[in-house]
Design a protein around this motif. Structure first.
Motif, PDB file in Angstrom:
ATOM      1  N   ALA A  55      -1.186  57.621  96.870  1.00 41.85           N
ATOM      2  CA  ALA A  55      -0.644  55.963  96.547  1.00 41.85           C
ATOM      3  C   ALA A  55      -0.526  55.271  95.348  1.00 41.85           C
ATOM      4  N   GLN A  56       0.042  54.341  95.403  1.00 42.95           N
ATOM      5  CA  GLN A  56       0.769  54.047  94.299  1.00 42.95           C
ATOM      6  C   GLN A  56      -0.133  53.218  94.312  1.00 42.95           C
ATOM      7  N   GLU A  57      -1.467  52.649  94.460  1.00 42.95           N
ATOM      8  CA  GLU A  57      -2.656  51.230  94.120  1.00 42.95           C
ATOM      9  C   GLU A  57      -3.872  52.472  93.361  1.00 42.95           C
TER      10      GLU A  57
ATOM     11  N   SER B 137       7.016  61.912 103.584  1.00 46.30           N
ATOM     12  CA  SER B 137       6.715  60.767 103.670  1.00 46.30           C
ATOM     13  C   SER B 137       6.259  60.044 104.710  1.00 46.30           C
TER      14      SER B 137
ATOM     15  N   TYR C 106       3.754  64.572  98.700  1.00 46.46           N
ATOM     16  CA  TYR C 106       3.661  63.164  98.377  1.00 46.46           C
ATOM     17  C   TYR C 106       5.450  62.474  97.429  1.00 46.46           C
TER      18      TYR C 106
ATOM     19  N   ALA D 218      -4.020  52.881 102.183  1.00 44.20           N
ATOM     20  CA  ALA D 218      -4.061  53.440 100.969  1.00 44.20           C
ATOM     21  C   ALA D 218      -5.139  52.536 100.140  1.00 44.20           C
TER      22      ALA D 218
ATOM     23  N   ARG E  44       2.425  58.796 102.173  1.00 44.86           N
ATOM     24  CA  ARG E  44       2.350  57.359 102.679  1.00 44.86           C
ATOM     25  C   ARG E  44       3.988  56.882 102.445  1.00 44.86           C
TER      26      ARG E  44
ATOM     27  N   ASN F 207       5.999  54.485  97.345  1.00 46.01           N
ATOM     28  CA  ASN F 207       5.128  55.073  96.740  1.00 46.01           C
ATOM     29  C   ASN F 207       5.828  56.051  95.118  1.00 46.01           C
TER      30      ASN F 207
END
Length: 464
Positions: A245-247, A274, A270, A217, A295, A299
């Motif tokens: 991705a949360q990032e 998962s 997404y 990620a 992910r 996320n």
């Protein structure tokens, strides 16, 4: 074709909901009328939408029909893929024509026209993948923008295949800033990923689940950050594809909070799948190999939040199906040889309606994400993406209470598995009109290859 009246339904747009009759004359919507307008007896065709939603046909802005990848081809042709899209309430796709290294953009675009023209059941357009940045390609970009190909995709991933280094990306972004094109970016650090792939294989980590581990990620977030900075230097707008991705969402949100013309999409896989699926035993996880990868479930909350705040503006599918048997199986014993891609063009509208049922998004946001926003993002609005006078009569009558079970046994995509096998969802397409013609009604498909028109697009509405 005559006139068609869609009566009694709840007409939902990105901004309004109103019970109305929709009058279609030929290929266009000509009026929204108060219910019981008295035209029932004079219309050539009447469609009763009582108790149902009337929404604009879906616009899937990210598909890969017949795409070559990893020694094979995506299993849906433009004929089978657009038919499946229609079954799922999508009436427009934008696919990706590919420039091969050493060849011109024009050659790539012509090759995709040869695949699609005369075979599509619904309307279609093209983005252009740039694989070879040189002076000739930059001149061709200007020409193609003038011809209605107004978005160009580049890859920070896949060294030796589609990869472009930062210098080439900057050069193409500068050209896009000058000619009005929108740069689309696959944001993953492919150079670093290749190192991790080789290390994993050398250590005997060969199963599909390691596909997600090596495509870390943070390498999606790093590439997203880098793409944003390159776009800032170039003075170019940026559209980041398949954010997972949360990032990476955080990088996009920060850029948008700073007022930068940065946009992004995510995909149903997404939101609903998962790494648990990627880790399924007996090589079943290969069905879920795509890039960016699935992910961990945590996320998903960031993705849903991004969709509500508009940090993520579009939901597309990245539809790129490969059959489990004979294609995904190419990677047994080496996850890096599994063709990257998943099916989904038929399921997007229904899965997003399930998100309405589950309380993640509103009905109007459903329509915006699936239809209006992609039409505006890629220069098709107001012809597409709305039910309004003057728009193409791409209309879906949607039954919000019908239940269905997603399965490879009943879907129409040309692939031997469903990523959502056995999942029960609420909501189903009842009737589909494409430019005023009924191509699906009551479970009967009446569309045909070749009735879809090629769409020349204007530039992004959000940059005007």
């Amino acid at each position: 074709m005559g006139t068609t009246l869609v009566t009694g339904g709840l007409v939902i747009s990105a901004s309004d909901e109103v019970t109305a009759d929709v009058l279609v004359d030929g290929e266009r919507v000509v009026a929204l009328l108060a219910p019981g307008s008295g035209l029932v007896d004079s219309a050539d065709t009447v469609i009763d939408a009582s108790g149902k939603y009337v929404i604009p046909g879906g616009v899937d802005a990210h598909t890969h029909m017949e795409m070559p990848f990893g020694g094979t081809y995506a299993s849906d042709t433009f004929e089978t893929g657009t038919r499946a899209a229609a079954w799922g309430g999508t009436t427009t796709i934008i696919d990706f024509a590919i420039q091969s290294v050493g060849h011109s953009l024009r050659e790539g675009l012509d090759a995709w026209h040869a695949k699609a023209d005369g075979n599509c059941a619904i309307d279609y357009g093209f983005h252009m993948i740039i694989s070879d940045v040189d002076e000739q390609s930059m001149k061709e970009m200007d020409v193609l923008v003038g011809e209605g190909v107004t978005s160009f995709k580049m890859f920070m991933a896949y060294p030796g295949v589609f990869y472009s280094d930062d210098g080439k990306i900057l050069r193409a972004m500068q050209q896009g800033a000058a000619n009005g094109a929108l740069t689309m970016m696959h944001a993953e650090n492919g150079i670093a990923i290749d190192v991790l792939v080789q290390q994993a294989l050398a250590a005997g980590r060969t199963d599909p689940r390691y596909h997600g581990d090596v495509r870390h990620a943070l390498l999606e977030a790093e590439a997203t950050h880098r793409a944003i900075q390159l776009a800032r230097v170039a003075g170019s707008p940026l559209y980041v594809v398949h954010v997972s991705a949360q990032e990476a969402v955080a990088e996009i949100a920060g850029a948008r909070d700073s007022g930068l013309p940065v946009f992004a999409e995510t995909c149903p896989q997404y939101l609903f799948l998962s790494t648990d699926d990627l880790a399924r035993p007996d090589f079943e996880g290969a069905k879920y190999v795509c890039s960016t990868p699935l992910r961990p479930k945590e996320n998903q909350a960031a993705l849903w939040r991004g969709l509500r705040t508009d940090d993520l503006s579009v939901v597309s599918t990245d539809h790129c199906p490969f059959c489990f048997k004979g294609q995904k199986e190419m990677g047994r014993g080496d996850f890096s040889k599994i063709p990257n891609g998943m099916p989904g063009v038929e399921n997007r509208m229904d899965l997003l309606h399930q998100a309405v049922v589950d309380g993640h998004i509103s009905r109007r946001r459903w329509v915006e994400l699936a239809s209006t926003a992609p039409a505006r993002m890629f220069g098709l609005h107001p012809r597409k993406g709305t039910v309004a006078p003057g728009a193409d009569a791409d209309i879906v009558v949607y039954d919000p209470g019908a239940e269905q079970v997603l399965s490879a046994q009943t879907h129409h995509m040309n692939v031997d598995y469903s990523a959502y096998e056995g999942r029960t969802i609420t909501g189903r397409v009842d009737t589909v009109l494409s430019r005023g013609e009924v191509i699906l009604s009551g479970g009967e498909y009446t569309g045909r290859p070749g009735r879809g028109n090629y769409l020349s697009r204007s530039t992004c509405d959000y940059l005007g």
